[in-house]
Design a protein around this motif. Structure first.
Motif, short mmCIF file in Angstrom:
data_model
loop_
_atom_site.label_atom_id
_atom_site.label_comp_id
_atom_site.label_asym_id
_atom_site.label_seq_id
_atom_site.Cartn_x
_atom_site.Cartn_y
_atom_site.Cartn_z
N GLU A 125 34.41 36.80 32.30
CA GLU A 125 35.17 38.46 32.07
C GLU A 125 35.68 38.63 34.02
O GLU A 125 34.93 38.31 34.66
N LEU A 126 36.96 39.47 33.79
CA LEU A 126 37.42 40.21 35.42
C LEU A 126 36.01 41.18 35.95
O LEU A 126 36.05 41.08 36.62
N ASP A 127 35.51 41.90 34.52
CA ASP A 127 34.03 42.71 34.89
C ASP A 127 33.60 42.28 35.97
O ASP A 127 33.08 42.27 36.71
N SER A 128 33.48 41.09 35.24
CA SER A 128 31.87 40.21 36.09
C SER A 128 32.39 39.67 36.80
O SER A 128 31.12 39.15 37.89
N LEU A 129 33.96 39.02 37.94
CA LEU A 129 34.28 38.23 38.82
C LEU A 129 33.80 39.61 39.57
O LEU A 129 33.60 39.33 40.92
#
Length: 95
Positions: free
Chosen positions: A58-62
């Motif tokens: 996920e983008l947030d996790s990245l």
């Protein structure tokens, strides 16, 4: 009162800006390499200074992983690796 310096206007000297643009260009080139689909299918990747520094589902996790690793968001090429090609441009002027 004199004119503001180049650094005052742009936050850096011309050569520093040029170097930063060269580094970002290299990171963008790495983010476009065809072999990434085999190594990071359906993943978000963050490429800084020409190296893949973090990956996530996920983008947030990245973004959290880049922050945790101390990789600056500014100057980091971010791409979602998929066979269904889409172009996304992410810009975070606050960092």
């Amino acid at each position: 009162m004199g004119q503001p310096s180049f650094r005052a206007w742009f936050g850096a000297e011309p050569e520093e800006i040029a170097q930063s643009l060269r580094e970002f260009t290299r990171s963008c080139e790495v983010a476009e390499e065809p072999g990434l689909i085999d190594r990071y299918p359906e993943k978000w990747i963050g490429v800084h200074n020409g190296l893949v520094r973090a990956t996530a589902d996920e983008l947030d996790s990245l973004l959290e992983e880049l922050d945790r690793l101390g990789v600056p968001r500014r100057g980091t090429a971010i791409r979602y690796i998929t066979k269904n090609r889409r172009n996304l441009i992410l810009h975070d002027a606050a960092r």
